[in-house]
Design an enzyme around this catalytic site. Structure first.
Site, PDB file in Angstrom:
ATOM      1  N   TYR A 144       0.812  -1.211   0.000  1.00 17.55           N
ATOM      2  CA  TYR A 144       0.000   0.000   0.000  1.00 17.55           C
ATOM      3  C   TYR A 144       0.850   1.268   0.000  1.00 17.55           C
ATOM      4  CZ  TYR A 144      -4.684  -1.892   0.738  1.00 17.55           C
ATOM      5  OH  TYR A 144      -5.887  -2.514   0.578  1.00 17.55           O
ATOM      6  N   ASP A 227      -3.618 -18.336   0.302  1.00 14.02           N
ATOM      7  CA  ASP A 227      -4.635 -18.991  -0.546  1.00 14.02           C
ATOM      8  C   ASP A 227      -5.395 -20.042   0.259  1.00 14.02           C
ATOM      9  OD1 ASP A 227      -2.235 -20.415  -0.392  1.00 14.02           O
ATOM     10  OD2 ASP A 227      -2.277 -21.104  -2.477  1.00 14.02           O
TER      11      ASP A 227
HETATM   12  C1  IPM Z   1     -10.346  -0.996   3.802  1.00 12.46           C
HETATM   13  C2  IPM Z   1     -10.565  -0.368   2.453  1.00 12.46           C
HETATM   14  C3  IPM Z   1      -9.362   0.482   2.116  1.00 12.46           C
HETATM   15  C4  IPM Z   1      -8.162  -0.422   2.081  1.00 12.46           C
HETATM   16  C5  IPM Z   1      -9.475   1.267   0.814  1.00 12.46           C
HETATM   17  C6  IPM Z   1     -10.727   2.091   0.787  1.00 12.46           C
HETATM   18  C7  IPM Z   1      -8.261   2.112   0.556  1.00 12.46           C
HETATM   19  O1  IPM Z   1     -10.809  -1.331   1.492  1.00 12.46           O
HETATM   20  O2  IPM Z   1     -10.246  -0.258   4.798  1.00 12.46           O
HETATM   21  O3  IPM Z   1     -10.277  -2.215   3.874  1.00 12.46           O
HETATM   22  O4  IPM Z   1      -7.901  -1.071   1.059  1.00 12.46           O
HETATM   23  O5  IPM Z   1      -7.455  -0.494   3.086  1.00 12.46           O
END
Ligand code: IPM
Ligand code: MN
Length: 367
Positions: A144, A227
């Site tokens: 991320y 998985d």
């Molecule tokens: C979550 C959501 C977020 C993530 C998105 C909206 C960025 O899906 O909080 O799980 O992927 O973390």
């Protein structure tokens, strides 16, 4: 009287209506327990884009900084889907908030009350006692937040990359959170990774097993490839107690856990930061897992339970008000198990509105 400052960010879709009901519940428990909550409302998400041109305006960040914790609604919706991905409400508000406050520990309780077993898509015989799992997801690292790019190659082909990076220290600090959660549960942690392929997963496995051997020998550690974990969650979810995993696997598995637990309208979550010296409790952001539900927004139909249960997590984790949190959780389960249902958990039977659900929970709290 103890006063707590809570930043309230209702956001988009059903966010504002479930938030209104939740603030009523908080006001009521404040009265019962001689507390004072000072709510500072601020715009976030699509609403903030419309009002201020950005999903996370500076004044909103400032209000969060001044608060003891953030109560978050939900963000996003079709109105903003035409925007470039980077500017969309979800990515442009939640991710920077997580980073700004180092909210590295995402706790998602997957709880299915026995009375809601028919709401789960799983066969009842697979989950005779309901479900009670806690997903502990690392939230500020991994793919991320690693470098990413898209570039056109010499031959006009196009290449894109996202980098997954983890450090031992990052893994240890989230392992500590999972361990301390497991201490209060069944003392079992399942580490989910992809150690048969990924280097980061190999580091996760080694770090978590070394750490637990040294500091938590009483907690049983199991490891599972992601998985397989995805399959086990629908095959036999009761085998899990605490699931510990990295950012993206946790994103995917927690949605899966959500759906096997019946309605997303019941799922709360906590995103916690570091313990700082001046605080006895970690700062955190607390939000329902269900999203903005644009199809029912503004109709007084949404289930407010996830937002109310998120407020309970806020009281427990960021304010240390365990007893008050438990009172709220107890009231919610009593009302739901007693048969008061919003549409999402009514199985086609009679259902109540968002505000009626809130009133029923307030009644249960006063009983
Ligand atoms: C979550 C959501 C977020 C993530 C998105 C909206 C960025 O899906 O909080 O799980 O992927 O973390
Ligand atoms: Mn998600």
């Amino acid at each position: 009287m103890e006063t707590y400052n809570i930043a309230v960010l209702p956001g988009d879709g059903i966010g504002p209506e479930v938030m209104d009901v939740t603030l009523k519940v908080l006001d009521l428990v404040a009265e019962h327990h001689q507390l004072q909550f000072s709510f500072q409302k601020a715009d976030v998400g699509g609403t903030a884009i419309d009002q201020h041109g950005t999903a996370l305006p500076d004044p909103t960040l400032e209000i969060c900084r001044q608060s003891d914790a953030i109560l978050f609604g939900s963000v996003g919706g079709p109105k903003w889907e035409h925007l470039p991905p980077k500017e969309q409400p979800e990515r442009a508000s939640l991710l920077p908030l997580r980073k700004a406050f180092s909210l590295f520990a995402n706790l998602r309780p997957g709880l299915l009350y026995p009375s809601l077993i028919p709401a789960s898509p799983l066969k009842p015989e697979i989950i005779p006692d309901g479900i009670d799992i806690l997903c502990v997801r690392e939230l500020t690292g991994g793919i991320y937040f690693g470098d990413r790019y898209t570039k056109v190659l010499g031959n006009n082909d196009i290449e894109a990359a996202d980098t997954m990076i983890y450090r031992k220290s990052e893994i240890e600090r989230i392992a500590r959170v999972a361990i301390s959660a497991a201490q209060n549960r069944k003392k079992r942690v399942c580490l989910v990774d992809k150690a048969n392929v990924l280097e980061t997963s190999v580091l996760w496995r080694k770090t978590v097993s070394d750490y637990m051997e040294a500091y938590a020998p009483d907690i049983e550690l199991e490891t599972m490839y992601v998985d397989n974990a995805a399959m086990q969650l629908v095959r036999n979810p009761s085998q899990f107690d605490v699931i510990l995993t990295e950012n993206m696997f946790g994103d995917i598995l927690s949605d899966e856990m959500g759906v096997v637990c019946g309605s997303l309208g019941m799922l709360a979550s906590a995103s916690l930061g570091m313990l700082e010296n001046r605080f006895a409790h970690p700062f955190g952001l607390f939000e329902p897992a269900g999203g903005t539900a644009p199809d029912i927004a503004g109709k007084n139909l949404a289930n407010p339970c996830a937002q109310i249960l998120s407020a309970a997590l806020l009281l427990r984790f960021s304010l240390g008000l365990d007893e008050v949190a438990a009172a709220i959780e107890h009231a919610v389960s009593k009302v739901v198990n007693g048969g008061t249902r919003t549409g999402d958990i009514a199985f086609g039977g009679p259902f109540v509105s968002t505000t009626e659900m809130g009133d029923a929970i307030c009644m249960a709290l006063s009983a």
